[in-house]
Design an enzyme around this catalytic site. Structure first.
Site, PDB file in Angstrom:
ATOM      1  CD  GLU A   1       6.782  72.812   0.799  1.00 30.42           C
ATOM      2  OE1 GLU A   1       5.636  72.355   0.676  1.00 30.42           O
ATOM      3  OE2 GLU A   1       7.310  73.032   1.907  1.00 30.42           O
TER       4      GLU A   1
ATOM      5  CB  CYS B   1       1.043  71.990  -4.579  1.00 31.05           C
ATOM      6  SG  CYS B   1       1.068  73.579  -3.753  1.00 31.05           S
TER       7      CYS B   1
HETATM    8  P1  NAP Z   1       9.318  69.753 -12.039  1.00 23.50           P
HETATM    9  O1  NAP Z   1       9.317  69.277 -13.440  1.00 23.50           O
HETATM   10  O2  NAP Z   1       9.877  68.877 -10.993  1.00 23.50           O
HETATM   11  O3  NAP Z   1      10.069  71.151 -12.080  1.00 23.50           O
HETATM   12  C1  NAP Z   1      10.206  71.942 -10.938  1.00 23.50           C
HETATM   13  C2  NAP Z   1      11.439  72.804 -11.050  1.00 23.50           C
HETATM   14  O4  NAP Z   1      12.603  71.971 -11.035  1.00 23.50           O
HETATM   15  C3  NAP Z   1      11.527  73.612 -12.336  1.00 23.50           C
HETATM   16  O5  NAP Z   1      12.071  74.873 -12.035  1.00 23.50           O
HETATM   17  C4  NAP Z   1      12.484  72.793 -13.181  1.00 23.50           C
HETATM   18  O6  NAP Z   1      13.168  73.552 -14.144  1.00 23.50           O
HETATM   19  C5  NAP Z   1      13.444  72.305 -12.129  1.00 23.50           C
HETATM   20  N1  NAP Z   1      14.197  71.119 -12.505  1.00 23.50           N
HETATM   21  C6  NAP Z   1      13.939  70.235 -13.496  1.00 23.50           C
HETATM   22  N2  NAP Z   1      14.881  69.276 -13.494  1.00 23.50           N
HETATM   23  C7  NAP Z   1      15.735  69.558 -12.492  1.00 23.50           C
HETATM   24  C8  NAP Z   1      16.901  68.925 -11.981  1.00 23.50           C
HETATM   25  N3  NAP Z   1      17.366  67.792 -12.498  1.00 23.50           N
HETATM   26  N4  NAP Z   1      17.533  69.485 -10.933  1.00 23.50           N
HETATM   27  C9  NAP Z   1      17.059  70.614 -10.365  1.00 23.50           C
HETATM   28  N5  NAP Z   1      15.960  71.258 -10.817  1.00 23.50           N
HETATM   29  C10 NAP Z   1      15.301  70.731 -11.851  1.00 23.50           C
HETATM   30  O7  NAP Z   1       7.861  70.122 -11.551  1.00 23.50           O
HETATM   31  P2  NAP Z   1       6.785  71.001 -12.299  1.00 23.50           P
HETATM   32  O8  NAP Z   1       6.274  70.194 -13.440  1.00 23.50           O
HETATM   33  O9  NAP Z   1       7.288  72.379 -12.565  1.00 23.50           O
HETATM   34  O10 NAP Z   1       5.668  71.160 -11.168  1.00 23.50           O
HETATM   35  C11 NAP Z   1       4.615  70.254 -10.998  1.00 23.50           C
HETATM   36  C12 NAP Z   1       4.775  69.463  -9.736  1.00 23.50           C
HETATM   37  O11 NAP Z   1       5.104  70.317  -8.652  1.00 23.50           O
HETATM   38  C13 NAP Z   1       3.502  68.767  -9.324  1.00 23.50           C
HETATM   39  O12 NAP Z   1       3.782  67.436  -9.053  1.00 23.50           O
HETATM   40  C14 NAP Z   1       3.074  69.482  -8.046  1.00 23.50           C
HETATM   41  O13 NAP Z   1       2.435  68.652  -7.115  1.00 23.50           O
HETATM   42  C15 NAP Z   1       4.331  70.005  -7.512  1.00 23.50           C
HETATM   43  N6  NAP Z   1       4.091  71.231  -6.758  1.00 23.50           N
HETATM   44  C16 NAP Z   1       4.225  71.216  -5.406  1.00 23.50           C
HETATM   45  C17 NAP Z   1       4.027  72.368  -4.679  1.00 23.50           C
HETATM   46  C18 NAP Z   1       4.184  72.390  -3.188  1.00 23.50           C
HETATM   47  O14 NAP Z   1       4.218  73.477  -2.619  1.00 23.50           O
HETATM   48  N7  NAP Z   1       4.275  71.272  -2.530  1.00 23.50           N
HETATM   49  C19 NAP Z   1       3.697  73.550  -5.328  1.00 23.50           C
HETATM   50  C20 NAP Z   1       3.574  73.528  -6.697  1.00 23.50           C
HETATM   51  C21 NAP Z   1       3.776  72.359  -7.410  1.00 23.50           C
HETATM   52  P3  NAP Z   1      12.705  73.614 -15.685  1.00 23.50           P
HETATM   53  O15 NAP Z   1      11.334  74.181 -15.690  1.00 23.50           O
HETATM   54  O16 NAP Z   1      13.706  74.517 -16.289  1.00 23.50           O
HETATM   55  O17 NAP Z   1      12.746  72.218 -16.189  1.00 23.50           O
END
Ligand code: NAP
Length: 521
Positions: A256, A295
């Site tokens: 997602e 999102c």
């Molecule tokens: P993110 O930086 O990609 O982080 C998401 C999750 O992934 C966090 O728990 C993060 O952990 C973890 N993570 C980071 N690096 C990783 C790796 N190499 N391998 C596995 N996991 C890893 O995203 P975010 O900044 O939290 O969220 C914002 C984005 O999410 C936006 O672009 C938004 O559009 C999207 N979003 C989508 C939805 C949907 O339902 N489609 C819902 C909400 C948000 P850490 O925090 O410990 O780094």
């Protein structure tokens, strides 16, 4: 300072000596610390597979539903505490926090009810049985059975309660143990939710594990029966997709990710009509709720060119009335972004979008009510406008994950609106607001292939509808392309990700007995 611990292998563990801080994003005051590594993650997955999985699979859907109901009741009983944590650690207003926490409880309750309605079964029949030969005795039947691995849930920072609960509800009901990894910056709410479940022993040992502080080498240890459900940025999703462990074991992955959700105003609507009013209300809600960090929030406002000035002015009038500041203060309607990095990324994104047109409302100088001078990760509501027919590559290609949206004038033709929306490359939800049924039909058919959900805004549903930005557990959440290609929820559909579909081929009475369709041999 409080150290948040992970719950792995059936025990609370502190992790290694490296530490990261969780802060209040309105004041930058430190709230807690987490370890950034030092966990035994292969062993943690092993414990969940061998202890949590068998315990859940021994239960019927109805019994698993009762466990999920107990979780919902537990969070309802601790609702105030969870709301306070969301305000402090998530920059949420109380309304934002309720959206997250109440959404979590509602989703758990919905899946608890689903378990009850499926009843005393341990497998699901998928469709009707099929006669395969001349004689009805040679029979086929598709079944869904729980996978025997771990459901690894990696969540984004914006919905710590709902994200944790919606994924856990579906996996637990399907019979898979969960290892939940919330985003580090806002982990206090999710960590407390798992802590409460463990304290009250709501679930069998090994059924609900928690990893806080970072993902470590968790995904190096996935096996062919495990599944990974990820919510976050496309960049992180791409890294996960190509991990050798994921590829080698064909690990099922649900993503997602980002989305440039659009709201299309139909050409039939008079600015004094109720449906036009609903459009304005839904846009303002999506721009300001959770400071636009949803999102599903509306990012692109497609409006017939002859109404673009009016819409811009109506939105500016509403946005001017939004008080930005520390959400712990009365009267604040919009809080800060979650982290300094998010604030910087949103500011850069706004600069990028403004180059496609012009900034018509908002500035980076935010007077944040109730926040210490110079502190907090604030960005005010921001409106951008582009010229009719402008190419606007950033508006259609770059997600700004904050309180910003762009007015995009179009001709009023449904086909043109759909083509503009499709330039977003696939999204979670887009909406059409109109009372012209033929126009709505054409617009919906144009939007549908590019979305997981299409919202039909109308005065007829205005009172009952929470707007396009609310994900309902009864409907699927996900979308193609940029949105990640995933699908969650959708009532019973959500269970399929956690279950193996198997086709049985043989004697009809035997198959029907195995499938639980009859009890006689
Ligand atoms: P993110 O930086 O990609 O982080 C998401 C999750 O992934 C966090 O728990 C993060 O952990 C973890 N993570 C980071 N690096 C990783 C790796 N190499 N391998 C596995 N996991 C890893 O995203 P975010 O900044 O939290 O969220 C914002 C984005 O999410 C936006 O672009 C938004 O559009 C999207 N979003 C989508 C939805 C949907 O339902 N489609 C819902 C909400 C948000 P850490 O925090 O410990 O780094």
């Amino acid at each position: 300072m409080k150290l948040l611990r992970s719950h792995l292998g059936g025990a609370w563990v502190e992790g290694g000596p490296g530490r990261a801080k969780l802060v209040n994003p309105a004041t930058e005051e430190p709230l807690a610390e987490v370890a950034t590594g030092g966990w035994e993650l292969a062993a943690a997955l092993g414990f969940a597979r061998t202890t949590g999985g068998p315990a859940l699979r021994a239960l019927t859907f109805a019994q698993r539903g009762e466990l999920i109901k107990a979780l919902a009741d537990l969070y309802q009983a601790h609702r105030e505490e969870l709301l306070d944590l969301a305000v402090a650690n998530g920059g949420n207003t109380r309304g934002d926090a309720k959206f997250d926490v109440d959404g979590a409880i509602f989703t758990l309750s919905t899946y608890a009810e689903l378990g009850k309605s499926i009843g005393a079964r341990t497998v699901l029949a998928d469709g009707e049985g099929i006669q395969l030969g001349r004689s009805p005795r040679f029979h086929g039947q598709h079944l869904l059975v729980p996978r025997q691995g771990v459901a690894i849930h990696i969540n984004a920072f914006n919905f710590p309660a709902w994200g944790t609960a919606e994924k856990a509800a579906t996996a637990l009901l399907a019979g898979m143990p969960v290892l939940s990894k919330p985003a580090t910056s806002s982990a206090l709410v999710a960590a407390r939710m798992v802590e409460l479940a463990v304290e009250k022993q709501v679930l069998p040992a090994g059924a609900f594990s928690l990893l806080v502080g970072g993902v470590g080498d968790l995904l190096d240890h996935v096996g062919p029966q495990d599944v990974v459900a990820f919510t976050g940025s496309s960049d992180t999703a791409q890294k996960i997709r190509v991990l050798p462990s994921m590829v080698h074991n064909s690990v099922r992955l649900n993503v997602e990710a980002d989305s440039l959700n659009a709201a299309v105003l139909g050409p039939d609507l008079d600015p004094d009509s109720e449906t036009y009013g609903l459009y304005v209300k839904d846009v303002v809600r999506d721009m300001t709720q959770k400071a636009g960090q949803k999102c599903t929030a509306i990012r692109r406002l497609l409006v017939p060119a002859d109404k673009a000035d009016r819409l811009r002015d109506d939105l500016i009038e509403r946005l001017q009335a939004v008080t930005v500041g520390n959400p712990a203060h009365d009267g604040v309607r919009m809080g800060p972004l979650a982290t300094a990095a998010q604030r910087d990324s949103v500011r850069e994104g706004i600069d990028l979008l403004a180059r496609d047109g012009r900034l018509v409302f908002g500035s980076f100088e935010v007077k944040a009510v109730g926040a210490p001078d110079g502190k907090g990760f604030f960005v005010g509501p921001t409106l951008i406008e582009v010229e009719p027919g402008a190419d606007a590559p950033s508006v259609h290609g770059h997600e700004v994950f904050g309180p910003a949206a762009t007015v995009v004038p179009y001709s009023g033709r449904a086909a043109e609106a759909a083509a503009l929306v499709a330039r977003g490359g696939g999204g979670l939800v887009s909406s059409v607001y109109s009372e012209d049924v033929a126009w709505v039909g054409e617009a919906v058919m144009g939007l549908a292939p590019y979305h997981g959900r299409v919202f039909l805004g109308s005065a007829k549903i205005a009172e009952a509808s929470p707007g396009p930005g609310t994900v309902l557990p009864q409907l699927v959440h996900g979308g193609p392309g940029r949105a990640g290609g995933g699908e969650e929820l959708g009532g019973p559909r959500g269970l399929e990700f956690y279950m193996q579909r198997v086709a049985l081929e043989g004697s009809r009475p035997v198959i029907e007995r195995i499938a639980g369709l009859t009890t006689t041999s």
